[in-house]
Structures are given as C-alpha cells and as structure tokens.
Scaffold this motif. Structure first.
Motif, mmCIF file in Angstrom:
data_model
loop_
_atom_site.group_PDB
_atom_site.id
_atom_site.type_symbol
_atom_site.label_atom_id
_atom_site.label_comp_id
_atom_site.label_asym_id
_atom_site.label_seq_id
_atom_site.Cartn_x
_atom_site.Cartn_y
_atom_site.Cartn_z
ATOM 1 N N LEU A 197 0.826 -1.210 0.000
ATOM 2 C CA LEU A 197 0.000 0.000 0.000
ATOM 3 C C LEU A 197 0.860 1.260 0.000
ATOM 4 C CD1 LEU A 197 -2.681 -1.116 2.610
ATOM 5 C CD2 LEU A 197 -3.146 -0.525 0.222
ATOM 6 N N VAL A 201 -0.165 3.205 -3.494
ATOM 7 C CA VAL A 201 -1.054 4.367 -3.388
ATOM 8 C C VAL A 201 -0.359 5.673 -3.763
ATOM 9 C CG1 VAL A 201 -2.463 5.742 -1.811
ATOM 10 C CG2 VAL A 201 -2.592 3.245 -1.748
ATOM 11 N N VAL A 287 -3.306 6.278 3.511
ATOM 12 C CA VAL A 287 -4.299 5.819 2.537
ATOM 13 C C VAL A 287 -5.582 6.628 2.670
ATOM 14 C CG1 VAL A 287 -5.755 3.872 1.853
ATOM 15 C CG2 VAL A 287 -3.337 3.500 2.387
ATOM 16 N N ALA A 290 -5.147 9.849 0.879
ATOM 17 C CA ALA A 290 -5.206 9.633 -0.564
ATOM 18 C C ALA A 290 -6.641 9.472 -1.036
ATOM 19 C CB ALA A 290 -4.382 8.401 -0.935
ATOM 20 N N LEU A 308 -9.301 1.751 -2.510
ATOM 21 C CA LEU A 308 -8.074 2.286 -3.104
ATOM 22 C C LEU A 308 -7.138 1.161 -3.535
ATOM 23 C CD1 LEU A 308 -6.961 5.476 -1.141
ATOM 24 C CD2 LEU A 308 -7.706 5.280 -3.507
ATOM 25 N N THR A 312 -5.538 0.654 -7.370
ATOM 26 C CA THR A 312 -4.107 0.878 -7.588
ATOM 27 C C THR A 312 -3.278 -0.395 -7.670
ATOM 28 O OG1 THR A 312 -3.747 1.123 -5.195
ATOM 29 C CG2 THR A 312 -4.187 3.132 -6.451
#
Length: 486
Positions: A197, A201, A287, A290, A308, A312
């Motif tokens: 992640l 991200v 995260v 984002a 997310l 991604t």
C-alpha cells in the motif's frame, strides 16, 4: 468465484493451519492452555503483543477516520505510545504477581489483591460483557473486508462463517501457543500488505507522498488540523482514555500474553521496541488522505482502504491485502475469545477438577464465538452502541488496578467495587442518554465520578476501621510472601 476470493479463502484456511501447528501436546489443565508454561521467549511475546496493535480497526477504521477527520486519526499512534510506556512499568509487575500467585486471568488479580472472590467475579462479568462486542466487531469486519475486496456479499458471509469456525478450531486445539504461531504469520502478511500500500497508493500521484500532502493542503486544508467533531478535545481525551485503558491492562484478553512471558526482561525488551512497530499505523492514515483526493466524498469511510487497493493494485495483490486484513481479524478474535472463555470458566463457573474446568472453557469458546457470529450475521448493529462502551467501560477498572499493583494495596474492596460500578453506570448514562458532552470522551468523564466515589468510600471505610481500633489498615492486601493458588 474470482481470483481474489479464492486466494482470500485459501489465506484464511492457511492462518488456521499455522495456528494448529502450535500444539505440542494435549493440554491437561487450563493454565497450560491459557499461558503455556509461562516460558514464552522474547520473540513469541513480541508477536503476541504486537499483534494486538493491528485489528480490523487498523485497516478499516484508521483509513476511514483519516478520510473524514484528517490528522485526528493520528490519535492511535499517540495513545499506543502512551500505553506502551505505561506497560513498561506495569507489565513486569503483573508478570511477577501472576507467577507468584498463579494468576491466569485479570479477575484472578482482583480477587487476590483485594482478597475478594466477589470482586473477582464482578470484574469477570464486566470483562466478558464488554469484550463480546469487540469480538463481534472483528468477525463483522472480516466479512466486510472480504466483501469489499471481492465485490461479493455472499463471499463476505461465507468468510465470516469459515473464519470463525477455523479460529475456534485452532484456539481449542493449540491454545495460546497456536495464537502465537498465527500471530507470526499475521505480522508477516501485514508488513507485506502495508509495504504494498505504501508503494502503490503514492504512485497514483506524480510527486509521490509529498505531492499527495501538497494537494491535500491546497484542496482540503482543514484535514491537516483538528476541527469539527475531531477537534483538539476529541484528540486529547480519546488519547488519554485509550492510553490509560491499554497501559493499565484493563482489557482481559491482553493478560495472557503478559503472563505467558519467560521473564520481566522479555517484556521490557519488547516495550522498548514496540513503539517503532506502531509507526506502521501511519500507512492506513496515509491511505485515508489519498482517498480524499481520489474517491468520491460520498464514499463509505470503512471502504476507503480496500477500494483504493482495488484501484491501484492488481487482483492478486489486492488478495494479499485482503488476507492480511483477515488475519488482523482472526488473531485478535482468537485472543478475545480466549479472554472471555477463561474469565467465565475460571472465575464464574464452578469446577471440581482441572479437566472439567478445561472442558467448560472449551464450551465457552464455542458459545462466545457462535454468539458473536450470529449477532454479526443477523443484527450487525445490535451491539453498536455497546461497542462505544468497550474501551471507556473497561477503563473504569484502571484506578483499582493501579492501587492493586502497589506493593501494599491500600484500597479496600467496597470502595473499589463502588468506583467501578459508578464509572460504568455514568458511562452508560452518557452514552445512551441525551446529555451533550461535545467532543469529550465519555469514558474519561466517567473516570471523574469513579475516582470521587472511590475516594469518599475509602475515607468512610478507614474511619470505621479507625473507630474499631485497627488504624484503618486491616483490610490492606500486602505483598504475598510465598506462591499460592487462588
């Protein structure tokens, strides 16, 4: 059945299989099942304690809190640091008392240090009741994780049932040793998922993490400060009450990892380095920020991290994140169900022999897990309000715990009991009533009358004792000289 679903289900099964490998021989008594031989190494103790820092809240809750409240989500990093500092002081003391007096549960500690089996039973009831919604949260959260990762509601339900059954299986089979083994795998999976992640991200932004926060500052500057329902009062009071609750060992399922350690040195070594481990909690927070830029403002807060991840990452990597998140539900669930069952079988149910006590404990494991699963499937919001009481309610045990940790416990049973009951009652009134307390944490407010009632009751007890000519100290529990069994 898609690739993500297949990998996720295989991952859930693998976690349970690893947990089952922890069994060395069939446990003959509850003590061996709950705390092993009190000889866990620093490494095993590390994973047992570190694993409790990451639950479904870490994956779903923190990202969602950052999505809606911005930097307020960092309160988790703050309270865990405070909690670990306090544990550095209290953990070794609890371990020594547990070894000398044969404690297996938090309620054993209260019954012994206050010389009151009744208080031990009250603490057992409080612990079991307040841990049940926490158990349901993990099970329900696991279903939501799988549902979001796979897009299948039925897959989420299947995963809840499968994970619960397998968790019960490895807990019954291996006890705390199985929990330690599963925690090893859980932490490896979580580190891999968080690293993925952390890389994937920020790649959605040309300038990486720096550009992400630059865009947040330009478009949503309020998220970089404490505001609204997540203001300074929320941050400070939530941090304080959570730090007190964790640091003073108010949650029953956190006792076995401490009591099973090889030595106080093993615990202290872990407490020195555990704050570094908490830095990983910054990833879900990142995260969440984002998500503010990449997702619709109407997105559900609990959906942010996995949504997310799906945007991604390739499917197989999303599955790895889902398995890691599932492990963050299964391992804490195992610890919680062990905490509940041991409290009930050890401190509430009568048993003539150790074998019958162990059997009763195993029945309690099945009943507690089944109840949490049924409620999670049929009434997922039934315990929602009670969940708000979990941390605040169990923190009402903190004053009595602190007094009992002293070499000479100068707090009497009745004041301790009245303080706990008052704190829990006030917390329930604040939570379910219509009283407006703003953004203050209700658990911290409830500690005030708890302390007042405890103090006044202690004064009354001391005066009566003084009138009886014993100086008011007859009931103080002194340090045990020799080992004993409750």
């Amino acid at each position: 059945m898609n690739t993500v679903m297949v990998i996720t289900l295989l991952g859930i099964v693998s976690i349970a299989v690893v947990g089952m490998t922890g069994r060395r021989a069939k446990s003959q008594d509850l003590g061996d099942w709950t705390v092993g031989k009190r000889g866990f190494s620093s490494v095993a103790t590390w994973f047992l304690q570190a694993g409790e820092s990451f639950t479904t809240f870490s994956f779903l809750g923190l990202a969602g809190l950052a999505f809606g409240g911005g930097v307020a989500a960092c309160y988790a990093l703050a309270y865990l640091a405070i909690s670990i500092v306090l544990q550095y002081l209290t953990g070794p003391r609890i371990w020594r008392l547990g070894r000398d007096r044969g404690y297996l549960t938090q309620a054993d500690f209260f019954a012994d240090r206050f010389n009151s089996p009744l208080l031990g039973k009250v603490v057992a009831v409080v612990g079991a009741v307040f841990l049940l919604p926490y158990l349901q949260l993990q099970i329900t959260g696991l279903g939501l994780i799988v549902q979001l990762a796979t897009g299948s509601t039925s897959g989420g339900t299947l995963s809840m049932v499968l994970a619960t059954v397998l968790t019960v299986a490895f807990v019954l089979w291996s006890g705390i040793r199985g929990l330690a083994r599963a925690a090893y795998l859980k932490d490896v999976l979580m580190v891999a998922a968080l690293l993925a992640l952390l890389i994937a991200v920020p790649l959605a932004f040309d300038g990486g993490i720096g550009q992400l926060f630059h865009d947040v500052q330009d478009k949503h500057p309020t998220l970089l400060g404490l505001h609204g329902e997540y203001d300074t009062t929320f941050f400070v009071t939530a941090t304080v009450i959570s730090g007190i609750g964790g640091g003073l060992a108010t949650m029953a399922h956190l006792w076995p990892p401490v009591l099973s350690a090889r030595s106080p040195r093993a615990l202290r070594r872990n407490y020195v380095w555990l704050p570094l481990y908490q830095v990983a909690l910054a990833v879900p927070v990142l995260v969440g920020f984002a998500g503010v830029l990449l997702l619709s403002p109407d997105s559900g807060s609990q959906e942010i991290l996995l949504t997310l991840a799906g945007h991604t990452m390739p499917d197989w990597l999303v599955a790895v994140v889902a398995v890691a998140a599932a492990s963050a539900a299964m391992v804490p669930s195992a610890a919680i169900v062990m905490g509940i069952s041991t409290l009930v079988s050890r401190n509430l149910l009568p048993a003539r022999t150790e074998r019958s006590r162990l059997r009763a404990n195993h029945v309690c494991v099945v009943v507690a897990a089944a109840l949490a699963l049924v409620l999670g499937l049929t009434r997922p919001d039934l315990l929602g309000n009670l969940l708000l009481l979990t941390y605040g309610g169990l923190s009402q045990l903190a004053p009595a715990t602190l007094m009992a940790l002293a070499k000479r416990n100068r707090l009497d049973t009745i004041p301790a009991l009245l303080g706990i009951v008052t704190g829990v009652a006030v917390l329930a009134w604040l939570t379910f009533g219509t009283t407006d307390i703003g953004t203050w944490d209700a658990g911290l407010i409830a500690l005030a009358p708890n302390l007042v009632v405890t103090g006044l009751a202690q004064l009354v007890v001391r005066r009566r004792a003084t009138g009886a000519g014993d100086g008011g100290r007859a009931s103080a529990r002194t340090e045990p000289v020799a080992a004993g069994r409750l």
